[in-house]
Design a protein around this motif. Structure first.
Motif, mmCIF file in Angstrom:
data_model
loop_
_atom_site.group_PDB
_atom_site.id
_atom_site.type_symbol
_atom_site.label_atom_id
_atom_site.label_comp_id
_atom_site.label_asym_id
_atom_site.label_seq_id
_atom_site.Cartn_x
_atom_site.Cartn_y
_atom_site.Cartn_z
ATOM 1 N N LEU A 414 -0.948 3.918 -2.739
ATOM 2 C CA LEU A 414 -0.810 2.725 -2.221
ATOM 3 C C LEU A 414 -1.343 2.914 -0.855
ATOM 4 N N LYS A 415 -2.111 1.794 -0.628
ATOM 5 C CA LYS A 415 -2.988 1.700 0.656
ATOM 6 C C LYS A 415 -2.890 0.247 1.313
ATOM 7 N N GLY A 416 -2.430 0.156 2.468
ATOM 8 C CA GLY A 416 -2.715 -1.285 3.170
ATOM 9 C C GLY A 416 -3.741 -1.151 4.214
ATOM 10 N N THR A 417 -4.619 -2.181 4.260
ATOM 11 C CA THR A 417 -5.501 -2.216 5.301
ATOM 12 C C THR A 417 -5.300 -3.599 6.128
ATOM 13 N N TYR A 418 -5.023 -3.529 7.480
ATOM 14 C CA TYR A 418 -4.622 -4.612 8.471
ATOM 15 C C TYR A 418 -6.051 -4.703 9.451
ATOM 16 N N VAL A 419 -6.795 -5.824 9.168
ATOM 17 C CA VAL A 419 -8.068 -5.867 10.203
ATOM 18 C C VAL A 419 -7.430 -6.715 11.341
ATOM 19 N N LEU A 420 -7.321 -6.180 12.347
ATOM 20 C CA LEU A 420 -6.879 -6.832 13.745
ATOM 21 C C LEU A 420 -7.732 -7.813 14.331
ATOM 22 N N VAL A 421 -9.088 -7.466 14.596
ATOM 23 C CA VAL A 421 -9.832 -8.326 14.650
ATOM 24 C C VAL A 421 -11.263 -7.577 14.206
ATOM 25 N N PRO A 422 -12.445 -8.376 14.216
ATOM 26 C CA PRO A 422 -13.714 -7.746 13.543
ATOM 27 C C PRO A 422 -13.850 -6.426 13.975
ATOM 28 N N GLU A 423 -13.712 -5.995 15.167
ATOM 29 C CA GLU A 423 -14.206 -4.650 15.506
ATOM 30 C C GLU A 423 -13.016 -3.678 15.601
ATOM 31 N N ALA A 424 -11.913 -3.794 14.822
ATOM 32 C CA ALA A 424 -10.996 -2.739 14.938
ATOM 33 C C ALA A 424 -9.900 -3.127 13.631
ATOM 34 N N TYR A 425 -9.657 -2.145 13.154
ATOM 35 C CA TYR A 425 -8.497 -2.169 11.956
ATOM 36 C C TYR A 425 -7.799 -1.175 11.710
ATOM 37 N N PHE A 426 -6.544 -1.086 11.279
ATOM 38 C CA PHE A 426 -5.493 -0.178 10.994
ATOM 39 C C PHE A 426 -5.303 0.067 9.354
ATOM 40 N N SER A 427 -5.104 1.074 8.781
ATOM 41 C CA SER A 427 -4.827 1.425 7.714
ATOM 42 C C SER A 427 -3.891 2.385 7.419
ATOM 43 N N GLY A 428 -3.008 2.282 6.348
ATOM 44 C CA GLY A 428 -1.745 3.422 6.147
ATOM 45 C C GLY A 428 -1.835 3.532 4.824
ATOM 46 N N GLU A 429 -1.582 4.676 4.118
ATOM 47 C CA GLU A 429 -1.387 4.990 2.691
ATOM 48 C C GLU A 429 -0.549 6.183 2.365
ATOM 49 N N VAL A 430 -0.139 6.140 1.165
ATOM 50 C CA VAL A 430 0.947 7.271 0.739
ATOM 51 C C VAL A 430 0.367 7.635 -0.728
ATOM 52 N N ALA A 431 0.274 8.762 -0.939
ATOM 53 C CA ALA A 431 -0.247 9.051 -2.423
ATOM 54 C C ALA A 431 0.491 10.493 -2.820
ATOM 55 N N GLN A 432 0.715 10.559 -3.981
ATOM 56 C CA GLN A 432 1.289 11.708 -4.712
ATOM 57 C C GLN A 432 0.409 12.163 -5.983
ATOM 58 N N LYS A 433 0.274 13.571 -6.144
ATOM 59 C CA LYS A 433 -0.287 13.858 -7.327
ATOM 60 C C LYS A 433 0.466 15.131 -7.931
ATOM 61 N N PHE A 434 0.574 15.310 -9.186
ATOM 62 C CA PHE A 434 1.390 16.249 -9.978
ATOM 63 C C PHE A 434 0.384 16.727 -10.922
ATOM 64 N N ASP A 445 2.909 19.978 -6.999
ATOM 65 C CA ASP A 445 3.460 18.741 -6.701
ATOM 66 C C ASP A 445 2.782 18.669 -5.079
ATOM 67 N N GLN A 446 2.176 17.242 -4.904
ATOM 68 C CA GLN A 446 1.450 17.100 -3.570
ATOM 69 C C GLN A 446 1.687 15.672 -3.115
ATOM 70 N N THR A 447 2.142 15.499 -1.995
ATOM 71 C CA THR A 447 2.470 14.352 -1.463
ATOM 72 C C THR A 447 1.574 14.110 -0.168
ATOM 73 N N LEU A 448 0.792 13.127 -0.072
ATOM 74 C CA LEU A 448 -0.056 12.858 1.245
ATOM 75 C C LEU A 448 0.379 11.339 1.762
ATOM 76 N N VAL A 449 0.557 11.516 3.172
ATOM 77 C CA VAL A 449 0.741 10.030 4.054
ATOM 78 C C VAL A 449 -0.164 10.114 5.218
#
Length: 457
Positions: A414-434, A445-449
């Protein structure tokens, strides 16, 4: 840097097999060439002024190949024009430079089934895109380098990079030629079934290339695609001092695919597809006395759907077979299928379900190839005009031919991307793999944040 064997063209060592691949493409390619001269002017040329907007539809629902980016790497580019950087005007081209800073937590760095080791990983990734804005045709370049820095397990520090180019020639309003080439250097993922478990990650490099042609003549669709891939792997040393001969995995892979479709009634097509492939290893026999070279084919037929801005995709079913040069390996064969649809319930949402059964190459001991059945689902949604959400997940079932072993891999992200202004953005994600496997101790088992900050012009 690409090694000497790649630069010198190791393909020439197996001219007969390559001829078969090219020959398969000529058949459908001939249909394409003969039909170009009588193509009807019913489709508008694809050229547009802004290379980031290839269609009139919303950015999300206009994606021609959303499956190429299931994790949402390019989500910042999917927001509306008001949140896109202007780039650097170079006349017929637009230069789009960017840099991304990341911080991640991996709960199982070495993808182990016991004594999992966690670590924080910092990354910095400069990149550029140089995109044409011709009225017709296109020519684009892309380059990226990404440095990964582990806070504790510094032996896994590595630099990945790639340089790519793609182009399109609009032969007529219904016919086009395409090309893509990508040079890469990267470290093999520790969770790969072929990863050698060395003290350092396996460094791999090579190229991917694809040449394609497609045309529409009346109710018929014709396309042909030829691919050639080169993969090279460095030897690594294990903690016990043993040298793993990864160079035995160096190889060329080639394939040619022809596809014909007939519109049986508006927006619905009957499809036929035939593909041949070949794998050619540098070391024959390898250090274990085995010849891993192989040739295979698949023939499929089915139905395609192309309802503009609503749903497009196809369902194909048929037969596949892969034949290995050595009698030590079983030859995988059986039913093959591929189903993938891009469904856009509205202009803010994209849903991509997929199901596929095919033969995959592996260098697992005593195995030439494995039959892989994979099901996945991708959902991309524009929550706000500057917020893009991407969710993806899937399950993969691998059958290792000849040793009667199986493995299941499950993953979601699951990933979310927030574009603050055209020149900058922030993203956060969490993933799991089994992974649950009958081969050795490869369960994990593996988790990535991860959090990323991107800056661009």
């Amino acid at each position: 840097m690409i090694s000497h064997s790649l630069r010198s063209g190791a393909f020439s060592a197996r001219p007969l097999s390559l001829a078969r691949i090219i020959g398969a493409s000529i058949v459908v390619g001939g249909m394409f060439v003969s039909s170009v001269g009588v193509a009807q002017d019913t489709v508008k040329p694809g050229g547009v002024l802004d290379p980031r907007r290839q269609h009139d539809a919303a950015p999300l629902t206009a994606e021609p190949r959303p499956q190429d980016d299931p994790t949402g790497v390019h989500d910042a580019d999917r927001t509306i024009d008001a949140y896109q950087p202007k780039g650097i005007d170079l006349g017929e081209f637009l230069l789009l430079p960017a840099i991304e800073f990341g911080e991640a937590l991996n709960t199982n760095v070495y993808a182990e089934n016991r004594s999992a080791k966690a670590d924080f990983i910092s990354s910095v990734a400069p990149e550029f895109r140089l995109q044409s804005r011709f009225d017709t045709h296109s020519l684009n370049f892309y380059g990226k380098a990404e440095q990964f820095m582990y806070h504790s397990f510094t032996r896994d520090n590595h630099l990945d990079g790639n340089l790519a180019a793609d182009g399109r020639i609009d032969v007529t309003k219904t016919a086009e030629l395409g090309m893509f080439v990508n040079l890469f250097s990267r470290s093999e993922d520790r969770s790969s079934p072929d990863e050698a478990k060395g003290k350092t990650p396996t460094q791999t490099r090579g190229l991917n290339s694809r040449t394609s042609a497609k045309n529409t003549v009346g109710n018929f669709l014709y396309s042909v695609e030829v691919t050639a891939d080169r993969n090279e792997f460095d030897n690594v040393t294990t903690t016990s001092g043993t040298v793993v001969q990864n160079r035995d995995r160096d190889r060329w892979e080639g394939a040619a695919t022809g596809r014909v479709g007939y519109e049986i009634f508006p927006s619905y097509y009957a499809l036929m597809q035939y593909s041949e492939n070949m794998h050619r290893y540098d070391n024959v026999p390898n250090s274990k006395g085995l010849n891993r070279d192989s040739e295979g084919y698949s023939a499929q037929a089915g139905i395609g759907v192309d309802i503009s801005q609503l749903i497009r995709g196809d369902f194909l079913v048929g037969y596949m077979e892969q034949n290995y040069k050595t009698g030590a390996f079983s030859n995988p064969s059986g039913v093959s299928f591929r189903s993938q649809f891009n469904w856009t319930p509205d202009k803010l949402t994209l849903v991509v379900p997929a199901l596929e059964r095919s033969v995959k190459e592996t260098t697992t001991d005593l195995v030439g190839g494995m039959v892989e059945t994979a099901a996945s689902l991708l959902i991309r949604h524009e929550l706000e005009r500057n917020i893009i959400l991407t969710a993806s997940g899937g399950v993969t079932f691998d059958q290792y031919e000849g040793i009667q072993k199986e493995a299941y891999t499950y993953d979601w992200r699951l990933k979310g991307t927030y574009v603050l202004v055209p020149e900058a953005y922030f993203s956060g994600e969490v993933a799991q793999k089994f992974k649950r496997s009958q081969i050795g101790s490869s369960d994990f088992d593996q988790t990535l944040v991860m959090m990323r900050l991107g800056l661009r012009l």
